[in-house]
Write a protein that holds these residues in place. Structure first.
Motif, short mmCIF file in Angstrom:
data_model
loop_
_atom_site.label_atom_id
_atom_site.label_comp_id
_atom_site.label_asym_id
_atom_site.label_seq_id
_atom_site.Cartn_x
_atom_site.Cartn_y
_atom_site.Cartn_z
N MET A 1 0.82 -1.19 0.00
CA MET A 1 0.00 0.00 0.00
C MET A 1 0.87 1.26 0.00
SD MET A 1 -3.16 0.88 0.12
CE MET A 1 -4.27 2.08 0.70
N GLN A 2 1.89 1.26 0.85
CA GLN A 2 2.80 2.41 0.93
C GLN A 2 3.57 2.57 -0.38
OE1 GLN A 2 2.69 4.47 3.36
NE2 GLN A 2 4.44 5.74 2.90
N THR A 3 3.99 1.45 -0.98
CA THR A 3 4.73 1.48 -2.24
C THR A 3 3.87 2.06 -3.36
OG1 THR A 3 5.95 -0.47 -1.52
CG2 THR A 3 6.05 0.07 -3.85
N THR A 4 2.60 1.73 -3.37
CA THR A 4 1.69 2.23 -4.39
C THR A 4 1.54 3.75 -4.28
OG1 THR A 4 0.47 0.14 -4.28
CG2 THR A 4 -0.63 2.00 -5.34
N LYS A 5 1.43 4.27 -3.07
CA LYS A 5 1.32 5.71 -2.87
C LYS A 5 2.58 6.43 -3.36
CE LYS A 5 -1.85 5.73 1.04
NZ LYS A 5 -2.05 6.10 2.44
N VAL A 6 3.72 5.85 -3.08
CA VAL A 6 4.99 6.44 -3.50
C VAL A 6 5.08 6.45 -5.03
CG1 VAL A 6 7.50 6.14 -3.51
CG2 VAL A 6 6.22 5.88 -1.38
N LEU A 7 4.71 5.33 -5.66
CA LEU A 7 4.76 5.25 -7.12
C LEU A 7 3.78 6.23 -7.76
CD1 LEU A 7 5.11 1.42 -7.73
CD2 LEU A 7 6.85 3.19 -8.03
N ILE A 8 2.60 6.34 -7.22
CA ILE A 8 1.62 7.29 -7.75
C ILE A 8 2.12 8.73 -7.58
CG2 ILE A 8 -0.70 8.25 -7.41
CD1 ILE A 8 -1.64 5.36 -6.86
N SER A 9 2.68 9.00 -6.42
CA SER A 9 3.23 10.34 -6.18
C SER A 9 4.35 10.66 -7.16
CB SER A 9 3.76 10.46 -4.75
OG SER A 9 2.72 10.28 -3.82
N LEU A 10 5.24 9.72 -7.40
CA LEU A 10 6.34 9.92 -8.36
C LEU A 10 5.80 10.11 -9.78
CD1 LEU A 10 9.01 7.37 -7.07
CD2 LEU A 10 9.08 9.87 -6.92
N ALA A 11 4.78 9.36 -10.13
CA ALA A 11 4.18 9.49 -11.46
C ALA A 11 3.54 10.87 -11.63
CB ALA A 11 3.16 8.39 -11.69
N VAL A 12 2.85 11.34 -10.60
CA VAL A 12 2.23 12.66 -10.66
C VAL A 12 3.29 13.75 -10.79
CG1 VAL A 12 0.90 14.36 -9.33
CG2 VAL A 12 0.12 11.99 -9.48
N ILE A 13 4.35 13.62 -10.02
CA ILE A 13 5.45 14.60 -10.09
C ILE A 13 6.08 14.60 -11.48
CG2 ILE A 13 7.76 15.13 -9.23
CD1 ILE A 13 6.73 14.23 -6.44
N ALA A 14 6.30 13.41 -12.03
CA ALA A 14 6.89 13.29 -13.37
C ALA A 14 5.97 13.93 -14.42
CB ALA A 14 7.16 11.84 -13.71
N LEU A 15 4.67 13.72 -14.28
CA LEU A 15 3.72 14.33 -15.22
C LEU A 15 3.71 15.85 -15.10
CD1 LEU A 15 0.68 11.87 -15.05
CD2 LEU A 15 2.16 12.33 -17.02
N ILE A 16 3.80 16.35 -13.91
CA ILE A 16 3.82 17.81 -13.70
C ILE A 16 5.08 18.40 -14.33
CG2 ILE A 16 4.07 19.62 -11.95
CD1 ILE A 16 2.16 17.93 -10.19
N ILE A 17 6.21 17.77 -14.08
CA ILE A 17 7.47 18.27 -14.64
C ILE A 17 7.45 18.19 -16.17
CG2 ILE A 17 9.96 17.81 -14.83
CD1 ILE A 17 9.84 17.00 -11.84
N GLY A 18 7.02 17.07 -16.69
CA GLY A 18 6.94 16.91 -18.15
C GLY A 18 5.95 17.87 -18.78
N GLY A 19 4.81 18.03 -18.15
CA GLY A 19 3.79 18.96 -18.66
C GLY A 19 4.27 20.40 -18.65
N THR A 20 4.97 20.77 -17.59
CA THR A 20 5.51 22.12 -17.49
C THR A 20 6.56 22.35 -18.58
OG1 THR A 20 5.12 22.14 -15.10
CG2 THR A 20 6.67 23.76 -15.97
N GLY A 21 7.39 21.36 -18.81
CA GLY A 21 8.40 21.47 -19.87
C GLY A 21 7.78 21.63 -21.24
#
Length: 124
Positions: A1-21
Motif C-alpha cells: 500500500m505504501q509502495t503504491t502511494k509512492v509510485l503514484i506520487s512519483l508518477a504525478v510529479i513526473a507528469l507535472i514536470i513533463g507537462g511544465t516542460g
C-alpha cells in the motif's frame, strides 16, 4: 500500500514536470513565431527604405517583446535574452541612423536569435 502511494506520487510529479516542460516549449515556440513575423515586416520596410514605418513597427515590436520577455526570462537562459536585447538596441540605432545595410544586418541577426531560441529549448 505504501509502495503504491509512492509510485503514484512519483508518477504525478513526473507528469507535472513533463507537462511544465512541454508548456514552456510551446509557449516559446508560439511567441517566437509571432515575434518573427513582426521582424519580417520590419525587414520588408527596410528593403523598401521605408525607415519611418520601420521605426514605428520596431516600437510596436519592442512593446510586444517587453511582455514576452517577462515570460521567457522565467523559462529560458538569460544569455539568450540578453543577446536579443542587444540586437534590438543595435537595430533601433541603425534604423534611426537611416543606415539601410546595417539595419538589415541587425534585423537579420535579431530574426535568427528569435527563430533559434525554440531550438535551444526543445526536448532532446
Amino acid at each position: 500500500m505504501q509502495t503504491t502511494k509512492v509510485l503514484i506520487s512519483l508518477a504525478v510529479i513526473a507528469l507535472i514536470i513533463g507537462g511544465t516542460g512541454l508548456y514552456s516549449y510551446f509557449k516559446i515556440e508560439t511567441s517566437s513565431k509571432v515575434l518573427a513575423a513582426d521582424i519580417e515586416e520590419i525587414e520588408t520596410c527596410l528593403f523598401d527604405s521605408d525607415f519611418s514605418n520601420a521605426e514605428n513597427r520596431l516600437e510596436e515590436f519592442k512593446e510586444k517583446w517587453a511582455k514576452i520577455r517577462e515570460c521567457w526570462s522565467v523559462i529560458t537562459d538569460h544569455f539568450e535574452i540578453d543577446n536579443i536585447d542587444t540586437a534590438i538596441f543595435k537595430a533601433d540605432r541603425m534604423i534611426k541612423a537611416r543606415d539601410r545595410s546595417a539595419s538589415l544586418e541587425e534585423i537579420a541577426s535579431l530574426l535568427h536569435l528569435i527563430r533559434h531560441l525554440p531550438e535551444t529549448e526543445s526536448l532532446n
